[in-house]
Structure formats: C-alpha cells, structure tokens
Design a protein around this motif. Structure first.
Motif, mmCIF file in Angstrom:
data_model
loop_
_atom_site.group_PDB
_atom_site.id
_atom_site.type_symbol
_atom_site.label_atom_id
_atom_site.label_comp_id
_atom_site.label_asym_id
_atom_site.label_seq_id
_atom_site.Cartn_x
_atom_site.Cartn_y
_atom_site.Cartn_z
ATOM 1 N N GLU A 385 6.066 47.779 37.592
ATOM 2 C CA GLU A 385 5.711 48.997 37.997
ATOM 3 C C GLU A 385 4.492 49.408 37.987
ATOM 4 O OE1 GLU A 385 6.704 53.237 39.746
ATOM 5 O OE2 GLU A 385 6.608 52.986 37.498
ATOM 6 N N HIS A 386 3.724 48.684 37.037
ATOM 7 C CA HIS A 386 2.375 49.047 37.023
ATOM 8 C C HIS A 386 1.239 48.093 37.465
ATOM 9 C CE1 HIS A 386 4.389 52.084 34.397
ATOM 10 N NE2 HIS A 386 3.242 52.565 34.471
ATOM 11 N N ALA A 387 1.812 47.336 38.326
ATOM 12 C CA ALA A 387 0.694 46.351 38.987
ATOM 13 C C ALA A 387 0.009 45.293 38.080
ATOM 14 C CB ALA A 387 -0.231 47.094 39.996
ATOM 15 N N ALA A 443 3.791 50.892 46.047
ATOM 16 C CA ALA A 443 2.444 50.870 46.653
ATOM 17 C C ALA A 443 1.749 49.754 46.089
ATOM 18 C CB ALA A 443 1.937 52.269 46.312
ATOM 19 N N PRO A 444 0.737 49.632 46.740
ATOM 20 C CA PRO A 444 -0.433 48.304 46.329
ATOM 21 C C PRO A 444 -1.191 48.967 44.893
ATOM 22 C CG PRO A 444 -1.211 48.945 48.216
ATOM 23 C CD PRO A 444 0.203 49.857 48.068
ATOM 24 N N LEU A 445 -1.822 48.298 44.164
ATOM 25 C CA LEU A 445 -2.604 48.400 43.028
ATOM 26 C C LEU A 445 -3.570 49.482 43.199
ATOM 27 C CD1 LEU A 445 -3.690 48.060 40.102
ATOM 28 C CD2 LEU A 445 -5.080 46.177 41.079
ATOM 29 N N ARG A 459 -7.893 41.741 49.230
ATOM 30 C CA ARG A 459 -6.651 42.325 49.905
ATOM 31 C C ARG A 459 -5.422 41.547 49.481
ATOM 32 N NH1 ARG A 459 -5.899 43.653 56.305
ATOM 33 N NH2 ARG A 459 -3.855 44.272 56.328
ATOM 34 N N ARG A 460 -5.565 40.395 49.367
ATOM 35 C CA ARG A 460 -4.373 39.390 49.130
ATOM 36 C C ARG A 460 -3.730 40.028 47.623
ATOM 37 N NH1 ARG A 460 -5.086 33.089 47.936
ATOM 38 N NH2 ARG A 460 -6.267 34.198 46.129
ATOM 39 N N ASN A 461 -4.738 39.882 46.668
ATOM 40 C CA ASN A 461 -4.326 40.272 45.188
ATOM 41 C C ASN A 461 -3.879 42.027 45.408
ATOM 42 O OD1 ASN A 461 -4.996 37.878 44.371
ATOM 43 N ND2 ASN A 461 -6.959 38.461 43.619
ATOM 44 N N ARG A 465 -0.102 42.759 44.090
ATOM 45 C CA ARG A 465 -0.040 43.647 42.687
ATOM 46 C C ARG A 465 0.538 44.778 43.171
ATOM 47 N NH1 ARG A 465 -5.147 42.742 39.169
ATOM 48 N NH2 ARG A 465 -4.021 44.195 38.161
ATOM 49 N N ARG A 466 1.671 45.306 43.099
ATOM 50 C CA ARG A 466 2.406 46.428 43.685
ATOM 51 C C ARG A 466 3.148 47.249 42.224
ATOM 52 N NH1 ARG A 466 2.839 47.688 48.904
ATOM 53 N NH2 ARG A 466 1.865 46.423 50.211
#
Length: 541
Positions: A385-387, A443-445, A459-461, A465-466
C-alpha cells in the motif's frame, strides 16, 4: 445548570448550546486542508513548492480547464481546483500570501531538491564530508549526508530540529463553517477560501481552546465563554453563534459498555471501537461528524473517554488531523508505529501528533507490546500500500482483549505468506476476527508522493507502483496462514463522509468490489463468517 459543561458558568443572558452537526472544524496549512504531509515541515515545503503553488498558478492561468473538469463527476479527485472563475482574485492573493508567509519553507524546498540532485550526480561512493561545507543555508543543521549499502547517497533529515525551528507554525489556521459532506472539496486539489458565514481562527493546532469547540459537539457549553476564549467580536462572533443551537446530539444507544465481554462497534472506513467495562480502544479514527438519516454512528457515539487510540499509518484516511484534534480532549494515549527513518516521504507520526497537542504518544517497533486493562496491543509487520517506497511508519496490529484476539492487517498486500506464519506464532491462540482492507487497485505512486520524488517517474513505473492492498487470492492466502474464525473486509473508503478525502466512488463492477466479494464468497464457502463492512456495525465478542 450542567456541572460538566467544561466552560465557565453561564452568565445572565447566556445560554447553553451545542455545536451543530454540520459544522466542520478544518485545520488548515497555508489555506489547505491539513493532512500528515502538511504538518511535517519538510514534506510541507516540498508539497507547497512542487504541487500546491503550481496547481494554483495553473488555475489562475487556465481557469476554464478546471471549471470544465469540475462539471464531470468522474474527474473528482484529479488535479483540478474546484473553484469558479470569480475566485481568481482570491487565489492570486493566496499565492502572494503563501510566497510571503512561507518564504523559508519554499527556500528549503528549492535547496533540498537542488542539493539532493547534485549529490545523486556527484557522489559515487567516496566520502561525503566535504559536502557539509557546501550545504545551502536552509539545509544547515538539520540533516546528515549518508550512503545506503549500495553506495547511493541520501539526505537524512533530523525532523525534530525542523519542528524546533518553527518553520510551519505561522501557516496553521482553523476554519469553521457549516458545510454538508457532499460540498467538501477534495483535500489535495482545492484550498479552503473564506466563505460568507465562515470563521477563520488564527490558532495553532495544539491550541487548547480548540477543545472548547470540540466538547461542545456532545456537551452543552456557554456560548459567551467560548466566544470570549476565542477573542471573537462583531461579525465573527455573530457568524460563530449561527453554528450553535440548543438541540442535543442524537446518539445510537449507550456510548459506554458496562456488560460482559467485548463490544465491537464499526464507525466506517477503518475506524473500529473496542469496549469492555474497563477500557476502550479506537483504531484509525475517521468518523462522520454529520448526523444523517441512515445507520451511521457519528462522533457523538464515541465514548467521552477513549483510553487508547491506535493509528496504523500516516495516509490521510487513517491519520486525520481534523478528527484527532476534535477527539484530543477525550484521548488518553495514542499508539503509533516507529519511524526513525529521516526520509522526507516518511514523516514521524509522533512528531506530527506533538505538533497537534498530543503529549502521551507511545511508539512501537515490530512485535513491541503495550499492556492494557484486560489485554494487550501488539505491533505487527504491514507490507504493501505504499508503492514500494521505504516507509517505516506503518504497522498492522493485534489486539488481545477480554480473552479474544483481533487482528488488523489494514491494507496489507499478502505478497509474502511466510511472514503471516511468523505473525501467527507471535499472536498465539485463536484469532477471533481478522480485519483486512482490499483496495487491490489503488492510486498510482505520484498521487500522494510526486512532490517528494527526487526525479521524474516514467508512466509505466508510475502505473505499476500503486497504493494497493490484497486481491482475493492474496487475501485468501493470508486467511490460510492466520485461520481466523471471522473475517471483516473494511477500509474501502465508500462512506459518504470519506469522499473528499478518498476522491473515489466505486461502481458495482469495480475491481475492488468484485475482488472483495470473491474473497467473501470463498470464505463463506469454507464455513467461515465473512462480510464487507460499510457505514456501521456492532457485534458482541
């Protein structure tokens, strides 16, 4: 007369009143809704410079884009200021005020970002000693230059020294206004501008006078005494008086528990209250302030004395300055996970609570235990939960109370099932109930952390990483290791009062709902009680 009103005796012509349930007491930093990153001076500086000010300038330069986006409900929670073109002048003034009031913070942000970039480029494993003489003025005396074990340089902050400098003290205010839940702007996109009938108090979050307002939600208070303590007169006093009436709050049953066993009450999202005749323990308080014609519990259904508050981590839906400040006068002790990282993306929860007026804060490392009447509270590992950021300030929790074991895994991801074998041995005995969040596609990083990142993220990373917890299969793997008698899926963020802080609303086919329902069905097919919690609930154990 009410002898426990906690304010001065009523004077002639005065009356006892209650704060109305629709009145919000919002702590603000630089005019923005306060969350954990805005209490910590270093994180605040970076958010100001690299998120908040650019967003405000974009609104001033391109207001039509923001106004158009706000007409689309699907854009709620995005980077769009939810104001009208008529507010441009006020936003310009806010920008100017921020640049003046927060000049030291902004200088810190600029110099921190620039010096970190230089260090990343130049330091290749040799000594860092010579860099101390080249530290910019804003960084001197508050950090250490270090390498990790792979010889990558980093800035280790002494966060307590930043608080001691008082960099953020002048940024704190409290805004009072009557506002419905569905009128509250998303916390990260929109500053709080003064509105007709609102009252802005130039108070630090630690100011004890805020307790007078908070008490008046549930206990009758002398309005004159409150207004005098807050030094309000004229229009502000009149505006404040409109926020009170003589109607006591509604309550759903007795707030205290004097019977046998453990009473468990669910207050929505991740907030769960445990009560015996001896003690009360509250997890991650974020409850409804507002009364409504549904089955919710509100802040007035919490006991007047909360012996222990347990905070799992510092994300905005679990660590709420707004809620904690209003409960401060009721709380005995706050229990938080250890920090000690010096990482700008991992602010100390203990230091933030101290800034908010809490003195009795206990910090737990993994497997540390606090003894409480009739049981104990134990800190457990919390992964996910912390990307993939190195965040120390998070823990799952085991509560043993009245001979029962309750486990809170919060938004754990369940990636390494061997860890839960170790956890099971540490807990010991039967696990009566497991609480687990299943926001499996978070949500994303960059959603929370972009201003704190040292360099751009592709964008890919960013998409990979969410801020995600477990899906059905991983949650089921956890259940296989812990073998709880009962399972509660919680912390899904769908309660009406959570929208302004979560920025999301699931549709029936959202993956978070379909995966959690698959998990519940699987539990039930194996003879295990399971349900997804929403709004409220109550159970005897």
């Amino acid at each position: 007369m009410f002898p426990d009103s906690n304010v001065h005796p009523v004077a002639a012509g005065d009356e006892f009143v209650y704060l109305k349930s629709d009145v919000k007491i919002e702590p603000l930093v630089c005019g923005w809704y306060a969350w954990s990153h805005l209490v910590s001076p270093a994180a605040l500086a970076l958010h100001l410079r690299f998120r908040m000010l650019p967003l405000l300038r974009n609104f001033v330069d391109n207001p039509s884009i923001h106004v158009s986006a706000n007409l689309d409900p699907n854009m709620y929670g995005g980077p769009f200021v939810s104001l009208a073109e008529a507010d441009i002048a006020a936003v310009r003034q806010l920008i100017e005020d921020t640049e003046t009031t927060c000049a030291e913070l902004l200088a810190f942000a600029d110099e921190y970002r620039a010096f970190d970039a230089r260090l990343q480029q130049e330091a290749q494993g040799g000594t860092l000693n010579d860099y101390y003489t080249e530290l910019p003025q804003a960084l001197r005396g508050c950090l250490e230059l270090v390498y990790d074990l792979h010889h990558r340089p980093a800035l280790r902050l002494f966060e307590a020294l930043l608080y001691a400098q008082g960099l953020a003290v002048s940024t704190q205010q409290v805004l009072l206004q009557s506002l419905r839940e569905d009128e509250r702007h998303f916390f990260m996109s929109t500053p709080r501008l003064p509105a007709p009938g609102s009252v802005t108090l130039p108070l630090r979050f630690s100011d004890a006078r805020l307790d007078l307002l908070a008490r008046a939600r549930s206990k009758p208070a002398s309005f004159n005494a409150i207004a005098e303590q807050l030094e309000l007169a004229g229009e502000q006093r009149t505006a404040l008086r409109a926020m009170f009436d003589t109607t006591p709050p509604r309550r759903r049953g007795p707030i205290d528990h004097s019977g046998d066993g453990v009473r468990v009450r669910y207050f929505g999202h991740a907030c769960v209250l445990f009560q015996t005749a001896e003690v009360s323990v509250l997890f991650d308080p974020f409850v409804s302030i507002e009364e409504a014609d549904d089955e919710r519990f509100t802040i007035n259904d919490l006991p007047e004395r909360i012996d222990y508050v347990v905070l799992s981590h510092s994300h905005q839906d679990h660590f709420s300055p707004e809620m904690l400040i209003q409960l401060r006068h009721r709380i005995g002790q706050v229990i938080v996970p250890a920090n000690n990282s010096g990482h700008v993306a991992d602010p100390s929860m203990k230091l933030a609570l101290g800034e908010m007026g809490f003195g009795n804060v206990v910090v737990l490392d993994c497997l540390d235990t606090v003894q409480i009447p009739g049981g104990r509270i134990c800190s457990l590992p919390f992964t996910g939960e912390h990307a993939d950021l190195s965040i120390y300030s998070k823990h799952a929790v085991a509560l043993n109370l009245g001979g029962r074991n309750f486990v809170f895994l919060v938004d754990s991801d369940g990636r390494d099932l061997v860890m839960y074998e170790h956890m099971r041995r540490a807990i010991g005995g039967r696990i009566d109930a497991l609480f687990i969040g299943m926001e499996c596609h978070g949500a994303p990083l960059n959603w929370l952390y972009e201003p704190l990142l040292g360099k751009p993220l592709n964008r890919r990373n960013n998409e990979a990483r969410r801020l995600s917890g477990a899906d059905c299969d991983r949650a089921w793997g956890i259940v296989g290791k812990l073998e709880p008698a009962r399972v509660f899926v919680y912390a899904m963020g769908q309660e009406p009062w959570m929208r302004y802080i979560m920025g999301l609303q699931y549709s029936p086919d959202s993956i978070q709902l379909t995966e959690s329902q698959r998990f519940i069905d699987r539990c039930r097919s194996h003879g295990m009680e399971a349900e997804r919690l929403y709004l409220s609930g109550e159970w005897p154990f």
